[in-house]
Design a protein around this motif. Sequence first.
Motif, PDB file in Angstrom:
ATOM      1  N   LEU A  27      62.262   1.372  14.894  1.00  0.00           N
ATOM      2  CA  LEU A  27      63.615   2.172  15.164  1.00  0.00           C
ATOM      3  C   LEU A  27      63.455   2.885  16.529  1.00  0.00           C
ATOM      4  O   LEU A  27      64.258   3.304  17.058  1.00  0.00           O
ATOM      5  N   ARG A  28      62.292   2.877  17.183  1.00  0.00           N
ATOM      6  CA  ARG A  28      62.038   3.492  18.539  1.00  0.00           C
ATOM      7  C   ARG A  28      62.746   2.457  19.572  1.00  0.00           C
ATOM      8  O   ARG A  28      62.601   2.624  20.756  1.00  0.00           O
ATOM      9  N   ALA A  29      63.004   1.344  19.163  1.00  0.00           N
ATOM     10  CA  ALA A  29      63.284   0.086  20.065  1.00  0.00           C
ATOM     11  C   ALA A  29      64.932   0.669  20.721  1.00  0.00           C
ATOM     12  O   ALA A  29      65.558   1.742  20.416  1.00  0.00           O
ATOM     13  N   LYS A  30      65.189  -0.205  21.771  1.00  0.00           N
ATOM     14  CA  LYS A  30      66.223   0.041  22.510  1.00  0.00           C
ATOM     15  C   LYS A  30      67.626  -0.294  21.699  1.00  0.00           C
ATOM     16  O   LYS A  30      68.341   0.516  21.968  1.00  0.00           O
ATOM     17  N   ALA A  31      67.645  -1.012  20.778  1.00  0.00           N
ATOM     18  CA  ALA A  31      68.904  -1.369  20.036  1.00  0.00           C
ATOM     19  C   ALA A  31      69.013  -0.280  18.931  1.00  0.00           C
ATOM     20  O   ALA A  31      68.099   0.255  18.711  1.00  0.00           O
ATOM     21  N   ASP A  32      70.444  -0.362  18.357  1.00  0.00           N
ATOM     22  CA  ASP A  32      70.650   0.545  17.445  1.00  0.00           C
ATOM     23  C   ASP A  32      71.086  -0.292  16.264  1.00  0.00           C
ATOM     24  O   ASP A  32      72.002  -0.980  16.206  1.00  0.00           O
ATOM     25  N   PHE A  33      69.896  -0.416  15.072  1.00  0.00           N
ATOM     26  CA  PHE A  33      70.214  -1.037  14.060  1.00  0.00           C
ATOM     27  C   PHE A  33      69.933  -0.571  12.787  1.00  0.00           C
ATOM     28  O   PHE A  33      69.148   0.309  12.790  1.00  0.00           O
ATOM     29  N   THR A  34      70.346  -1.083  11.609  1.00  0.00           N
ATOM     30  CA  THR A  34      69.773  -0.660  10.230  1.00  0.00           C
ATOM     31  C   THR A  34      68.599  -1.448   9.975  1.00  0.00           C
ATOM     32  O   THR A  34      68.587  -2.465  10.023  1.00  0.00           O
ATOM     33  N   SER A  35      67.583  -0.612   9.453  1.00  0.00           N
ATOM     34  CA  SER A  35      66.491  -1.284   8.981  1.00  0.00           C
ATOM     35  C   SER A  35      66.473  -0.815   7.323  1.00  0.00           C
ATOM     36  O   SER A  35      66.868   0.255   6.851  1.00  0.00           O
ATOM     37  N   ILE A  36      66.297  -2.130   6.553  1.00  0.00           N
ATOM     38  CA  ILE A  36      65.900  -1.880   5.105  1.00  0.00           C
ATOM     39  C   ILE A  36      64.661  -2.555   4.637  1.00  0.00           C
ATOM     40  O   ILE A  36      64.065  -3.348   5.295  1.00  0.00           O
ATOM     41  N   GLU A  37      64.233  -2.247   3.503  1.00  0.00           N
ATOM     42  CA  GLU A  37      63.175  -2.668   2.966  1.00  0.00           C
ATOM     43  C   GLU A  37      63.401  -3.337   1.538  1.00  0.00           C
ATOM     44  O   GLU A  37      64.077  -2.699   0.719  1.00  0.00           O
ATOM     45  N   ILE A  38      63.342  -4.471   1.478  1.00  0.00           N
ATOM     46  CA  ILE A  38      63.458  -5.446   0.042  1.00  0.00           C
ATOM     47  C   ILE A  38      62.597  -6.400   0.017  1.00  0.00           C
ATOM     48  O   ILE A  38      62.491  -7.303   0.904  1.00  0.00           O
TER      49      ILE A  38
END
Length: 389
Positions: free
Chosen positions: A335-346
């Motif tokens: 989540l430190r990356a330049k993109a803005d995205f949702t991260s999930i865990e499954i």
Amino acid sequence: MTPQAKVEILQHLIQIPSVNDHETDVADYIASLFAPYPQAKIEKVPFAQNRDNLVVTIGNPAGPQLGLCGHMDVVSAGNESAWSHAPFAGEVVGDQLFGRGASDMKSGLAAIVITLLEFLEQGVQLKGSVRLMGTVGEETGEYGAAKLTDEGYADHLAGLVIAEPSGLDNVVYTARGVIDYKVVSTGKASHSARPEKGVNAIDNLMKFYNAVGPIMAKHTKTDPVLGGLLHNVDLISGGEQINSIPAHAELMANMRTIPAYPNQVIYDELEALIAKLNEEPDVDLALSYSYPEEAIPGDPNAPLVQLAKQISDEVCGHDTQIVGSGGANDGAEFLRAKADFTSIEIGPGSNTSHQVDEYISITEFLQAVEVYEALVPAFFEETLKTAVD
């Protein structure tokens, strides 16, 4: 690919003893599975000797990119004689496959590998690209994910799925962060009969110990899913022998943070306390951190979260819960990356992670492949539709 062939891939992964090291052996095996497909871009990203991250990218580069992530390291098997099933054999008994990493998380890693392989085998025309990221060192600090983030491999992601063993009946959308820190106290040795000739490092360390607890207790905000800030001093050592004033003492503490308290807030408070104590005569304290991770904020209504729930419900026939996690994962680094995205865990898992006779249900492992194979194209459809709207 037959179910037996999928199980054999997982068995092979478990048979590689990548205990906090030697992830390159895992990366090389996975890379060999993709070698027959020239359309797959295979990259090894070194972290240290015998510790290569692996990135495999397939699909349409003109569309959105979805990341699928799994770590390649496992924790130690401990006393192997305590295991009923050899920890690096991948033995199958009924519906259970045993081995270190069977749950955490080579079953999840195998499932995302197989997902990409089946897309390639079947010639599936994806509307976006899928980036598989196999990371090193997750169990000891997420430094493989940190390396990939620093190298820009997450800068164009539209979403990220981490195949950690949440169980397929849970979608994790938010997680605690972690701060491990150490305080070293340096004193001066002397005979215990002449303490005035020395500086007691333990006494000075205890000044920090007694002060830090009340400071951290002031953080009373709670997260509705994750709870409150956690601070525990878990290791203390010091001194050389019973009749000597100790010249060295140290403590180590573990903190589990929440989005309401960014790590910098904690750093500032710890460093201010150290500076204040070091103003006292003969006090010499030094503070250091070990791979701290930010808490992962999240939105339970984010499209990727809801899509993962819907698909898991359909594939597995259960009511998938949307939850938070008390543990950190690679997503904190990505989540430190330049993109803005949702991260999930499954991902597939059992309650035996890090335990003797760790295992995974073969049924759940195979269902995980179905979930990922349905989730990837559905995510592209949803993302492109949203872009048009």
